[in-house]
Write a protein that holds these residues in place. Structure first.
Motif, PDB file in Angstrom:
ATOM      1  N   GLY A   1       0.788  -1.222   0.000  1.00  0.00           N
ATOM      2  CA  GLY A   1       0.000   0.000   0.000  1.00  0.00           C
ATOM      3  C   GLY A   1       0.822   1.273   0.000  1.00  0.00           C
ATOM      4  N   ALA A   2       0.141   2.381  -0.203  1.00  0.00           N
ATOM      5  CA  ALA A   2       0.712   3.729  -0.134  1.00  0.00           C
ATOM      6  C   ALA A   2      -0.429   4.678   0.230  1.00  0.00           C
ATOM      7  CB  ALA A   2       1.348   4.117  -1.467  1.00  0.00           C
ATOM      8  N   GLY A   3      -0.098   5.885   0.619  1.00  0.00           N
ATOM      9  CA  GLY A   3      -1.098   6.830   1.088  1.00  0.00           C
ATOM     10  C   GLY A   3      -2.181   7.134   0.064  1.00  0.00           C
ATOM     11  N   LEU A   4      -3.394   7.385   0.555  1.00  0.00           N
ATOM     12  CA  LEU A   4      -4.536   7.706  -0.306  1.00  0.00           C
ATOM     13  C   LEU A   4      -4.683   9.217  -0.474  1.00  0.00           C
ATOM     14  CD1 LEU A   4      -7.152   5.239   1.249  1.00  0.00           C
ATOM     15  CD2 LEU A   4      -5.687   4.855  -0.752  1.00  0.00           C
ATOM     16  N   LEU A   5      -5.117   9.626  -1.644  1.00  0.00           N
ATOM     17  CA  LEU A   5      -5.394  11.045  -1.879  1.00  0.00           C
ATOM     18  C   LEU A   5      -6.734  11.422  -1.252  1.00  0.00           C
ATOM     19  CD1 LEU A   5      -4.368  11.394  -5.641  1.00  0.00           C
ATOM     20  CD2 LEU A   5      -3.033  12.033  -3.631  1.00  0.00           C
ATOM     21  N   ASN A   6      -6.757  12.541  -0.569  1.00  0.00           N
ATOM     22  CA  ASN A   6      -7.986  13.037   0.076  1.00  0.00           C
ATOM     23  C   ASN A   6      -8.592  12.005   1.032  1.00  0.00           C
ATOM     24  OD1 ASN A   6      -7.852  15.441  -1.541  1.00  0.00           O
ATOM     25  ND2 ASN A   6      -8.743  14.264  -3.232  1.00  0.00           N
ATOM     26  N   GLY A   7      -7.766  11.085   1.487  1.00  0.00           N
ATOM     27  CA  GLY A   7      -8.206  10.103   2.477  1.00  0.00           C
ATOM     28  C   GLY A   7      -8.972   8.919   1.946  1.00  0.00           C
ATOM     29  N   ASP A   8      -9.329   8.919   0.626  1.00  0.00           N
ATOM     30  CA  ASP A   8     -10.140   7.799   0.133  1.00  0.00           C
ATOM     31  C   ASP A   8      -9.903   7.442  -1.334  1.00  0.00           C
ATOM     32  OD1 ASP A   8     -11.209  10.009  -1.089  1.00  0.00           O
ATOM     33  OD2 ASP A   8     -13.253   9.739  -0.317  1.00  0.00           O
TER      34      ASP A   8
ATOM     35  N   GLU B   1      -6.012   1.501   3.227  1.00  0.00           N
ATOM     36  CA  GLU B   1      -5.423   1.447   1.886  1.00  0.00           C
ATOM     37  C   GLU B   1      -5.782   0.134   1.206  1.00  0.00           C
ATOM     38  OE1 GLU B   1      -1.297   2.033   2.686  1.00  0.00           O
ATOM     39  OE2 GLU B   1      -1.627   4.010   3.583  1.00  0.00           O
ATOM     40  N   ALA B   2      -5.837  -0.944   1.996  1.00  0.00           N
ATOM     41  CA  ALA B   2      -6.182  -2.256   1.442  1.00  0.00           C
ATOM     42  C   ALA B   2      -7.581  -2.242   0.829  1.00  0.00           C
ATOM     43  CB  ALA B   2      -6.080  -3.326   2.529  1.00  0.00           C
ATOM     44  N   ALA B   3      -8.536  -1.655   1.541  1.00  0.00           N
ATOM     45  CA  ALA B   3      -9.913  -1.609   1.040  1.00  0.00           C
ATOM     46  C   ALA B   3     -10.002  -0.758  -0.223  1.00  0.00           C
ATOM     47  CB  ALA B   3     -10.837  -1.057   2.122  1.00  0.00           C
ATOM     48  N   ALA B   4      -9.303   0.369  -0.231  1.00  0.00           N
ATOM     49  CA  ALA B   4      -9.324   1.232  -1.410  1.00  0.00           C
ATOM     50  C   ALA B   4      -8.685   0.526  -2.608  1.00  0.00           C
ATOM     51  CB  ALA B   4      -8.583   2.531  -1.105  1.00  0.00           C
ATOM     52  N   MET B   5      -7.610  -0.212  -2.356  1.00  0.00           N
ATOM     53  CA  MET B   5      -6.949  -0.930  -3.453  1.00  0.00           C
ATOM     54  C   MET B   5      -7.847  -2.030  -4.006  1.00  0.00           C
ATOM     55  SD  MET B   5      -2.893  -1.259  -2.485  1.00  0.00           S
ATOM     56  CE  MET B   5      -3.086  -1.923  -0.836  1.00  0.00           C
ATOM     57  N   ARG B   6      -8.517  -2.772  -3.117  1.00  0.00           N
ATOM     58  CA  ARG B   6      -9.405  -3.827  -3.595  1.00  0.00           C
ATOM     59  C   ARG B   6     -10.552  -3.238  -4.423  1.00  0.00           C
ATOM     60  NH1 ARG B   6     -12.029  -8.473   0.152  1.00  0.00           N
ATOM     61  NH2 ARG B   6     -13.068  -6.721   1.178  1.00  0.00           N
TER      62      ARG B   6
ATOM     63  N   GLY C   1      -2.283  -2.796   3.469  1.00  0.00           N
ATOM     64  CA  GLY C   1      -2.133  -1.407   3.886  1.00  0.00           C
ATOM     65  C   GLY C   1      -3.205  -1.021   4.875  1.00  0.00           C
ATOM     66  N   GLY C   2      -2.804  -0.472   6.004  1.00  0.00           N
ATOM     67  CA  GLY C   2      -3.766  -0.078   7.033  1.00  0.00           C
ATOM     68  C   GLY C   2      -4.374   1.286   6.767  1.00  0.00           C
ATOM     69  N   GLN C   3      -5.064   1.791   7.765  1.00  0.00           N
ATOM     70  CA  GLN C   3      -5.750   3.080   7.646  1.00  0.00           C
ATOM     71  C   GLN C   3      -4.992   4.128   8.439  1.00  0.00           C
ATOM     72  OE1 GLN C   3      -9.908   2.943   8.635  1.00  0.00           O
ATOM     73  NE2 GLN C   3     -10.166   5.174   8.609  1.00  0.00           N
ATOM     74  N   GLY C   4      -4.520   5.162   7.733  1.00  0.00           N
ATOM     75  CA  GLY C   4      -3.806   6.243   8.397  1.00  0.00           C
ATOM     76  C   GLY C   4      -4.757   7.165   9.134  1.00  0.00           C
ATOM     77  N   ALA C   5      -4.186   8.024   9.960  1.00  0.00           N
ATOM     78  CA  ALA C   5      -5.003   8.936  10.767  1.00  0.00           C
ATOM     79  C   ALA C   5      -5.820   9.893   9.903  1.00  0.00           C
ATOM     80  CB  ALA C   5      -4.100   9.729  11.712  1.00  0.00           C
ATOM     81  N   ASP C   6      -5.309  10.194   8.700  1.00  0.00           N
ATOM     82  CA  ASP C   6      -6.001  11.135   7.818  1.00  0.00           C
ATOM     83  C   ASP C   6      -6.769  10.424   6.706  1.00  0.00           C
ATOM     84  OD1 ASP C   6      -3.745  10.167   6.581  1.00  0.00           O
ATOM     85  OD2 ASP C   6      -3.217  12.078   5.625  1.00  0.00           O
TER      86      ASP C   6
ATOM     87  N   SER D   1      -4.025   6.912  -5.369  1.00  0.00           N
ATOM     88  CA  SER D   1      -3.153   7.845  -6.086  1.00  0.00           C
ATOM     89  C   SER D   1      -2.609   7.184  -7.354  1.00  0.00           C
ATOM     90  CB  SER D   1      -1.987   8.261  -5.190  1.00  0.00           C
ATOM     91  OG  SER D   1      -1.142   7.140  -4.953  1.00  0.00           O
ATOM     92  N   PRO D   2      -2.104   7.981  -8.299  1.00  0.00           N
ATOM     93  CA  PRO D   2      -1.492   7.389  -9.493  1.00  0.00           C
ATOM     94  C   PRO D   2      -0.350   6.428  -9.153  1.00  0.00           C
ATOM     95  CG  PRO D   2      -1.886   9.721  -9.851  1.00  0.00           C
ATOM     96  CD  PRO D   2      -2.189   9.451  -8.412  1.00  0.00           C
ATOM     97  N   LEU D   3       0.453   6.761  -8.144  1.00  0.00           N
ATOM     98  CA  LEU D   3       1.552   5.884  -7.733  1.00  0.00           C
ATOM     99  C   LEU D   3       1.015   4.550  -7.230  1.00  0.00           C
ATOM    100  CD1 LEU D   3       4.752   6.853  -5.872  1.00  0.00           C
ATOM    101  CD2 LEU D   3       3.306   5.102  -4.822  1.00  0.00           C
ATOM    102  N   LEU D   4      -0.027   4.588  -6.407  1.00  0.00           N
ATOM    103  CA  LEU D   4      -0.617   3.363  -5.879  1.00  0.00           C
ATOM    104  C   LEU D   4      -1.349   2.591  -6.978  1.00  0.00           C
ATOM    105  CD1 LEU D   4      -1.164   1.538  -3.493  1.00  0.00           C
ATOM    106  CD2 LEU D   4      -3.069   3.017  -2.830  1.00  0.00           C
ATOM    107  N   ALA D   5      -1.989   3.313  -7.885  1.00  0.00           N
ATOM    108  CA  ALA D   5      -2.676   2.655  -9.005  1.00  0.00           C
ATOM    109  C   ALA D   5      -1.688   1.859  -9.854  1.00  0.00           C
ATOM    110  CB  ALA D   5      -3.390   3.690  -9.864  1.00  0.00           C
TER     111      ALA D   5
END
Length: 362
Positions: free
Chosen positions: A183-190, A234-239, A224-229, A193-197
């Motif tokens: 995983g990697a950080g999500l844009l706007n929290g949800d 990240e795992a759920a967003a990637m799936r 990938g877990g869920q960051g504070a922001d 990102s292009p890098l993660l894509a």
């Protein structure tokens, strides 16, 4: 040329001995790299092979006494040396130009300012070195030490980049049971990102290619877990991204507790071992191309039997990203580097400090 090679005066014994040394270096490198590619020593062995091969080739050309061949290869060698020297001499300029591009396109974090900071540091050190004779003695000591540290840092950076590059070519067969997408950080929290894509799509590419080869479909573990922001892990967003692009949801697993790369691999390994009940398994992990070697070092440390496949990264982002990876890997082995720095201190700083103190007293 053929007549020369057939001549009894041609030193075949010397050339043959050199070729044997090259083949020995090649054999040692391949044996170590193919056995365990997730080691920095592979970069050392590759660079030794590189130097030995070109030294042998250059020597063979020289003893051939073929003037045209010597002239052509000698000219090409000089051009290569000049180009390398120019790149090295202007490295600060290139770093600052790259920093300008990164500043425009990326967030203004310290992690994204490494080329800027490195470029500024090189310029400051260069100015101090040029004016070395006009500096107070204590500053001369610091400048000398800094130059030695930079030379050592350049050496280990070159070895790291070599290890990173050759790791990209490690062969991985299309018969895996698991694909771990880091995983990697999500844009706007949800939002992915292009890098993660790019990471997700690299995993999907491997998934589909393995199926096309007539082999069972692997499970994809999104890690990938869920960051504070972040509003979700990240795992759920990637799936969600992968499913929206055609991956069956039943072919996916979530690891949504990790907060670091090492935890990505540790927790994913636990999921795999639980599913396989401690048995053998075949797995790979996927990340960006600049990141997979460090991830491989972590995987080895965690006992995860997996190697990496890298996703494409925009060229402008690579210098900054590689510098960040280099710093992280250096910190992973900080003990050995501290020992070297202690040696530098003992050889350069301590004697100079004693001399400076003696001059001050007298």
């Amino acid at each position: 040329m053929q007549a020369l090679l057939n001549s009894p005066d041609f030193p075949w014994a010397v050339v043959g001995l050199g070729a044997a040394v090259v083949l020995l270096c090649l054999g040692v490198f391949l044996a170590c790299w193919l056995t365990e590619p997730r080691r920095l020593v592979n970069g050392v062995l590759f660079n030794i092979l590189f130097v030995v091969f070109w030294a042998w080739l250059g020597g063979t050309i020289i003893v051939s006494k073929n003037e045209i061949l010597i002239l052509v290869t000698g000219t090409l060698f000089l051009i290569a040396v000049v180009l390398i020297a120019l790149i090295w001499a202007t490295s600060a300029i290139w770093l600052l130009l790259n920093a300008r591009i990164v500043w425009k396109r990326e967030s203004h974090t310290v992690a994204n300012m490494l080329t800027l900071l490195t470029g500024i540091a090189i310029i400051i050190l260069w100015v101090l070195t040029v004016n070395y004779g006009h500096l107070p003695q204590w500053l001369q000591v610091l400048v000398t030490t800094a130059n030695v540290v930079v030379q050592y840092g350049t050496l280990i950076l070159f070895n790291f980049v070599s290890s990173l590059l050759i790791y990209q070519f490690y062969p991985i067969p299309y018969k895996q049971q698991y694909i771990i997408v880091l995983g990697a950080g999500l844009l706007n929290g949800d939002t992915v990102s292009p890098l993660l894509a790019a990471r997700i799509e690299r995993g999907m590419k491997f998934y589909y290619r393995q199926i096309r080869k007539g082999r069972p479909a692997p499970m994809i573990i999104f890690s990938g877990g869920q960051g504070a922001d972040e509003k979700l892990s990240e795992a759920a967003a990637m799936r969600a991204y992968a499913v929206a692009h055609g991956i069956p949801e039943e072919a996916t697993l979530l690891e949504d507790m990790s907060t670091t790369t090492q935890e990505n691999l540790r927790f994913s390994k636990a999921i795999i071992e639980h599913r396989e009940m401690g048995g053998r398994y075949r797995a790979i992990f996927v990340s960006n191309n600049y990141h997979i070697f460090r991830a491989g070092l972590y995987a080895r440390a965690e006992g995860l039997r997996a190697n990496g496949r890298g996703a494409h990264t925009s060229f402008y982002y690579l210098p900054n990203a590689v510098l960040r990876e280099f710093i992280a890997v250096t910190l992973m082995h900080k003990r050995r580097h501290l020992i070297v720095m202690a040696g530098v201190f003992a050889l350069y700083v301590l004697p100079a400090m004693i001399i400076a103190l003696h001059n001050l007293i007298h």
